[in-house]
Design a protein around this motif. Structure first.
Motif, PDB file in Angstrom:
ATOM      1  N   CYS A  74      66.381 -11.040  44.616  1.00  0.00           N
ATOM      2  CA  CYS A  74      64.961 -10.915  44.235  1.00  0.00           C
ATOM      3  C   CYS A  74      64.065 -11.829  45.063  1.00  0.00           C
ATOM      4  CB  CYS A  74      64.795 -11.234  42.748  1.00  0.00           C
ATOM      5  SG  CYS A  74      65.667 -10.113  41.635  1.00  0.00           S
ATOM      6  N   TYR A  77      63.452 -10.414  48.389  1.00  0.00           N
ATOM      7  CA  TYR A  77      62.515  -9.292  48.349  1.00  0.00           C
ATOM      8  C   TYR A  77      61.078  -9.810  48.305  1.00  0.00           C
ATOM      9  CZ  TYR A  77      59.862  -5.283  46.664  1.00  0.00           C
ATOM     10  OH  TYR A  77      58.919  -4.294  46.523  1.00  0.00           O
ATOM     11  N   ARG A  86      54.433  -4.294  47.246  1.00  0.00           N
ATOM     12  CA  ARG A  86      55.638  -4.266  46.411  1.00  0.00           C
ATOM     13  C   ARG A  86      55.658  -3.040  45.497  1.00  0.00           C
ATOM     14  NH1 ARG A  86      55.208 -10.686  44.847  1.00  0.00           N
ATOM     15  NH2 ARG A  86      55.763 -11.465  46.935  1.00  0.00           N
ATOM     16  N   GLU A 158      61.628  -0.387  53.177  1.00  0.00           N
ATOM     17  CA  GLU A 158      61.932  -1.785  52.866  1.00  0.00           C
ATOM     18  C   GLU A 158      60.962  -2.374  51.848  1.00  0.00           C
ATOM     19  OE1 GLU A 158      59.763  -1.811  56.933  1.00  0.00           O
ATOM     20  OE2 GLU A 158      61.175  -0.545  55.801  1.00  0.00           O
ATOM     21  N   LEU A 161      61.835  -1.756  46.017  1.00  0.00           N
ATOM     22  CA  LEU A 161      62.999  -2.396  45.412  1.00  0.00           C
ATOM     23  C   LEU A 161      63.747  -1.335  44.612  1.00  0.00           C
ATOM     24  CD1 LEU A 161      64.571  -5.060  44.779  1.00  0.00           C
ATOM     25  CD2 LEU A 161      63.262  -5.124  42.644  1.00  0.00           C
ATOM     26  N   TYR A 240      69.805  -4.943  52.179  1.00  0.00           N
ATOM     27  CA  TYR A 240      68.436  -5.065  51.678  1.00  0.00           C
ATOM     28  C   TYR A 240      68.492  -5.353  50.179  1.00  0.00           C
ATOM     29  CZ  TYR A 240      69.778  -0.237  50.745  1.00  0.00           C
ATOM     30  OH  TYR A 240      70.467   0.880  50.353  1.00  0.00           O
ATOM     31  N   PRO A 241      67.420  -5.900  49.601  1.00  0.00           N
ATOM     32  CA  PRO A 241      67.427  -6.225  48.172  1.00  0.00           C
ATOM     33  C   PRO A 241      67.496  -4.969  47.296  1.00  0.00           C
ATOM     34  CG  PRO A 241      65.727  -7.473  49.325  1.00  0.00           C
ATOM     35  CD  PRO A 241      66.204  -6.424  50.270  1.00  0.00           C
ATOM     36  N   ALA A 265      60.682  -8.159  41.224  1.00  0.00           N
ATOM     37  CA  ALA A 265      59.794  -7.661  42.276  1.00  0.00           C
ATOM     38  C   ALA A 265      58.445  -8.371  42.294  1.00  0.00           C
ATOM     39  CB  ALA A 265      59.573  -6.160  42.095  1.00  0.00           C
TER      40      ALA A 265
END
Length: 340
Positions: A74, A77, A86, A158, A161, A240-241, A265
């Protein structure tokens, strides 16, 4: 098998979660459960109340806390993605609660910076809550860079999330037997002939092929291996997250689960309203889906202890123990059903 380093990493996350304050266990009463239904504004008859499990029974079946994997990603991210970019989107194999997690996020979570920019009374997408990941919620992560849905062509992947939903594999087997979606393998519809993990004539795994959009296919050694593979694409391969949640926790621990996912996030649970539960079927707006399981039905259905051998034939029960990824089962707090 998943790498041992994943086991160590994720178990540390779950140990931290065990320190979260949880509701007091009630051995003989349903007071805590009734408070949840009251908060959800669901009126129950005396017969419905009598049919409810006790809180201790629920915890015996699903555990005493939510299981959420990869919370350690997290911070990364939030470092990588600017607040105004986001977004959260659901991902998960078929029959794993992707609609449920989407409804819960859309009704309760928002990215504060996005809300401030968009203003009041805007769409949940404007506040950062999307219906699915750009590559399609059921599409495996291995196709993440090869596909984008029509409405997500311009979204940077990207910036999303992924909120990945998972379900107890034995319960998932039953759902896949009744509605296999795009998965194809030789099996019968009845539990005694399904999931048919091996071909009994040659004692080899019974292969599964799944056809996704635009001709993309994924092959698996069996339905159990499909469960392993679909989530292994995240746990083993993703750089990636993302976070993984259990469908069962979305039913029994929705507030705790959604809060942690939302905050992951950089989001906040809305304070201008009470927490919104999903009372009716999360699939009520989805044509061709089962719409009979609302919040009450889900509490009854998923709080029942697993039947002997999961309700399957002995061969499938034994093959499940052989095939299912033990590390993944342990990380998510899932157990094999008792033997006959």
């Amino acid at each position: 098998m998943l790498p041992l380093k994943d086991t160590e990493m994720h178990n540390e996350t779950n140990d931290e979660q065990k320190q979260e304050p949880m509701a007091e266990v009630e051995d003989d009463e349903r007071g805590h459960i009734l408070e949840i239904f009251k908060e959800a504004e669901v009126n129950l008859t005396s017969d419905q109340i009598e049919a409810l499990p006790t809180w201790s029974q629920v915890q015996e079946v699903v555990g005493t806390h939510p299981y959420i994997l990869n919370l350690e990603s997290c911070a990364r991210y939030r470092e990588l993605v600017p607040p105004l970019e986001r977004m959260l989107g659901s991902a998960g194999s078929f029959n794993t609660g992707t609609n449920l997690v989407t409804h819960l996020l859309k009704q309760n979570c928002e990215i504060p910076e996005r809300r401030e920019k968009c203003g009041p009374h805007e769409s949940k997408e404007c506040y950062g809550m999307r219906w699915q990941v750009p590559w399609g919620k059921h599409t495996p992560a291995k196709f993440r860079n090869q596909h984008a849905t029509e409405k997500a062509q311009k979204i940077k992947k990207e910036y999303i999330l992924p909120v990945v939903t998972m379900r107890n594999p034995y319960s998932w087997f039953k759902s896949m037997c009744h509605n296999s979606y795009a998965a194809r393998w030789r099996h019968g519809k009845q539990d005694t002939n399904c999931p048919k993990l091996k071909d009994p004539d040659v004692q080899r795994w019974n292969p599964v092929t799944v056809r996704y959009g635009e001709g993309r296919e994924d092959d698996h050694a069996s339905l159990a291996h499909m469960w392993n593979d679909w989530y292994g694409y995240y746990l083993n391969d993703a750089d990636y997250p993302y976070v993984v949640v259990r469908m069962e926790d979305l039913v029994f621990y929705p507030k705790e689960t959604i809060r942690q996912v939302c905050e992951c996030a950089g989001g906040k649970i809305r304070t201008d309203q009470p927490f919104k539960f999903v009372v009716e079927s999360a699939k009520k707006d989805s044509p061709g889906h089962d719409k009979t399981t609302g919040i009450y039905e889900a509490w009854i259905k998923y709080s029942k202890p697993a039947p002997a051998m999961g309700g399957f034939a002995e061969a499938d029960f034994l093959d499940s123990q052989e095939a299912l990824n033990r590390t993944l089962m342990k990380l998510m707090g899932y157990r094999h059903p008792p033997a006959a």
